[in-house]
Design a protein around this motif. Structure first.
Motif, mmCIF file in Angstrom:
data_model
loop_
_atom_site.group_PDB
_atom_site.id
_atom_site.type_symbol
_atom_site.label_atom_id
_atom_site.label_comp_id
_atom_site.label_asym_id
_atom_site.label_seq_id
_atom_site.Cartn_x
_atom_site.Cartn_y
_atom_site.Cartn_z
ATOM 1 N N ILE A 52 -0.106 -15.598 12.528
ATOM 2 C CA ILE A 52 -1.385 -15.593 11.804
ATOM 3 C C ILE A 52 -2.497 -15.040 12.701
ATOM 4 N N THR A 53 -2.256 -13.835 13.238
ATOM 5 C CA THR A 53 -3.251 -13.175 14.089
ATOM 6 C C THR A 53 -3.306 -11.691 13.755
ATOM 7 N N TYR A 54 -2.854 -11.322 12.554
ATOM 8 C CA TYR A 54 -2.581 -9.921 12.262
ATOM 9 C C TYR A 54 -3.445 -9.423 11.112
ATOM 10 N N LYS A 55 -4.736 -9.327 11.357
ATOM 11 C CA LYS A 55 -5.663 -8.870 10.319
ATOM 12 C C LYS A 55 -5.311 -7.467 9.862
ATOM 13 N N PRO A 56 -5.344 -7.183 8.569
ATOM 14 C CA PRO A 56 -5.704 -8.070 7.459
ATOM 15 C C PRO A 56 -4.501 -8.702 6.761
ATOM 16 N N LEU A 107 5.952 -4.342 0.380
ATOM 17 C CA LEU A 107 4.960 -3.325 0.736
ATOM 18 C C LEU A 107 5.680 -2.205 1.466
ATOM 19 N N ASN A 108 5.127 -1.014 1.409
ATOM 20 C CA ASN A 108 5.705 0.120 2.118
ATOM 21 C C ASN A 108 4.653 0.696 3.065
ATOM 22 N N VAL A 109 4.857 0.517 4.355
ATOM 23 C CA VAL A 109 3.840 0.925 5.339
ATOM 24 C C VAL A 109 4.482 1.710 6.469
ATOM 25 N N GLY A 110 3.636 2.353 7.253
ATOM 26 C CA GLY A 110 4.095 3.081 8.428
ATOM 27 C C GLY A 110 3.319 2.639 9.651
ATOM 28 N N VAL A 111 3.620 3.274 10.770
ATOM 29 C CA VAL A 111 3.009 2.943 12.056
ATOM 30 C C VAL A 111 1.928 3.970 12.388
ATOM 31 N N ASP A 121 0.986 -1.392 12.753
ATOM 32 C CA ASP A 121 1.208 -1.029 11.352
ATOM 33 C C ASP A 121 -0.084 -0.492 10.743
ATOM 34 N N TYR A 122 0.070 0.457 9.815
ATOM 35 C CA TYR A 122 -1.091 1.131 9.244
ATOM 36 C C TYR A 122 -2.165 0.181 8.709
ATOM 37 N N PRO A 123 -1.832 -0.853 7.918
ATOM 38 C CA PRO A 123 -2.908 -1.720 7.398
ATOM 39 C C PRO A 123 -3.710 -2.381 8.507
ATOM 40 N N VAL A 124 -3.026 -2.752 9.588
ATOM 41 C CA VAL A 124 -3.695 -3.416 10.715
ATOM 42 C C VAL A 124 -4.554 -2.425 11.483
ATOM 43 N N ALA A 125 -4.014 -1.233 11.721
ATOM 44 C CA ALA A 125 -4.775 -0.204 12.429
ATOM 45 C C ALA A 125 -6.014 0.191 11.637
ATOM 46 N N ASP A 135 -7.658 -3.317 0.405
ATOM 47 C CA ASP A 135 -7.712 -1.864 0.552
ATOM 48 C C ASP A 135 -6.384 -1.283 1.070
ATOM 49 N N VAL A 136 -5.273 -1.760 0.497
ATOM 50 C CA VAL A 136 -3.965 -1.239 0.896
ATOM 51 C C VAL A 136 -3.139 -0.857 -0.341
ATOM 52 N N LYS A 137 -3.824 -0.436 -1.389
ATOM 53 C CA LYS A 137 -3.106 -0.140 -2.640
ATOM 54 C C LYS A 137 -2.121 1.010 -2.491
#
Length: 324
Positions: free
Chosen positions: A77-81, A163-167, A243-247, A309-311
């Motif tokens: 629980i340290t991984y915004k958002p 979810l489908n994300v990249g780095v 990960d992209y959402p975090v970056a 904001d990760v649609k």
């Protein structure tokens, strides 16, 4: 002993007995008012409070889960958002999606904080029922193989991909030091979160640098992404991979957008995030999968992704073990 002394002694004993009886009665009244405070009794009351037998997917759950009406969720629980604490509450993409799933299942999904690299062990030891923590679905994790040693260390897990994300890579704003993608990281200092896909990718890319006669990437691995960001903010490293959402979130909010900038273009190695369920828990796995599918169908999934904001990371179909 005189008669008068005997009477006083008897009176004293009588008063003591009355006081003791009164104390016992008061204790019984207090216990009655508070109820049974044993762990089992508390768990039973919590289960009654959390359980909704009329929820659409409640009957799909295993009987033991219906009974306790709670799943313990392992999460970093340290991984915004994706998941983080704000004023003591757990917030983010995963907790919001878990809340929607809870309504469909009629039970509570209770988040427990842990460092990311301990989550698989926590599932193995049954400390957690599931893991939901921006965990990339990989064949190694499915099969219980340690990515560092290549050795099998457990039965592995099944993933429900949601979810489908990249780095992505990011640097200090205006100080890219020539970094414009992974191919330009040779000889540079890179911060990552330990045990993540970014960490594995960084090690692979560093080997490629050496194979090509260049300096390896100097990799600094941290327990959480916040520590990696701090290291970049203080110029201890040249870039961070996450990960992209975090970056994207870090670039947007850190220093009101003045600290970092994204580099390297589109996210690399797009892969699914999955909810990890221990092997052999097929009924639980399928109930959770149905809960994600219902969240997509009723629109609550889209609301969560819009909120954070990760649609663009939305999945069209919920797959099992879709990672490679």
């Amino acid at each position: 002993m005189t008669a008068s002394t005997t009477r006083r002694s008897a009176v004293g004993r009588s008063r003591t007995a009355v006081a003791a009886a009164a104390a016992v009665a008061a204790s019984l009244l207090l216990l009655s008012a508070c109820g049974d405070q044993t762990d089992a009794a508390i768990a039973k009351r919590e289960a009654k409070q959390n359980r909704n037998v009329n929820a659409p997917l409640f009957k799909k759950l295993p009987k033991d889960v219906q009974e306790k009406a709670m799943l313990q969720v392992g999460s970093d629980i340290t991984y915004k958002p994706v998941e983080f604490r704000s004023n003591g509450a757990v917030e983010g993409i995963d907790p919001d999606l878990a809340a929607a799933m809870s309504k469909a299942l009629g039970i509570k999904l209770n988040f427990n904080n842990a460092t990311f690299d301990t989550l698989m062990g926590g599932l193995k030891s049954k400390r957690y029922d599931i893991a939901m923590s921006a965990m990339t679905d990989t064949k190694e994790r499915q099969e219980g193989i340690d990515s560092n040693t290549g050795k099998k260390i457990g039965q592995g897990v099944d993933f429900i991909d949601y979810l489908n994300v990249g780095v992505s890579l990011y640097t200090q704003k205006g100080k890219t030091k020539g970094i414009d993608g992974w191919e330009t990281l040779c000889g540079k200092k890179l911060a990552v979160q330990r045990g993540t896909v970014s960490h594995d990718l960084a090690k692979d890319k560093s080997k490629a640098c050496e194979k090509n006669g260049e300096q390896p990437i100097s990799i600094e691995a941290f327990d959480n992404d916040s520590e990696a960001q701090t290291r970049l903010r203080t110029a201890g490293v040249d870039a961070v991979s996450s990960d992209y959402p975090v970056a994207a979130y870090a670039v947007k909010v850190s220093g009101h957008g003045k600290d970092f900038q994204m580099v390297g273009g589109a996210p690399l190695k797009a892969a699914p995030y999955g909810i990890a369920v221990p092997k052999g828990k097929e009924q639980l796995r399928d109930a959770l999968k149905a809960a994600v599918e219902l969240a997509i169908k009723n629109g609550s999934y889209a609301k969560v992704l819009d909120k954070w904001d990760v649609k663009d990371a939305a999945v069209k179909k919920v797959e099992l073990n879709g990672g490679s």
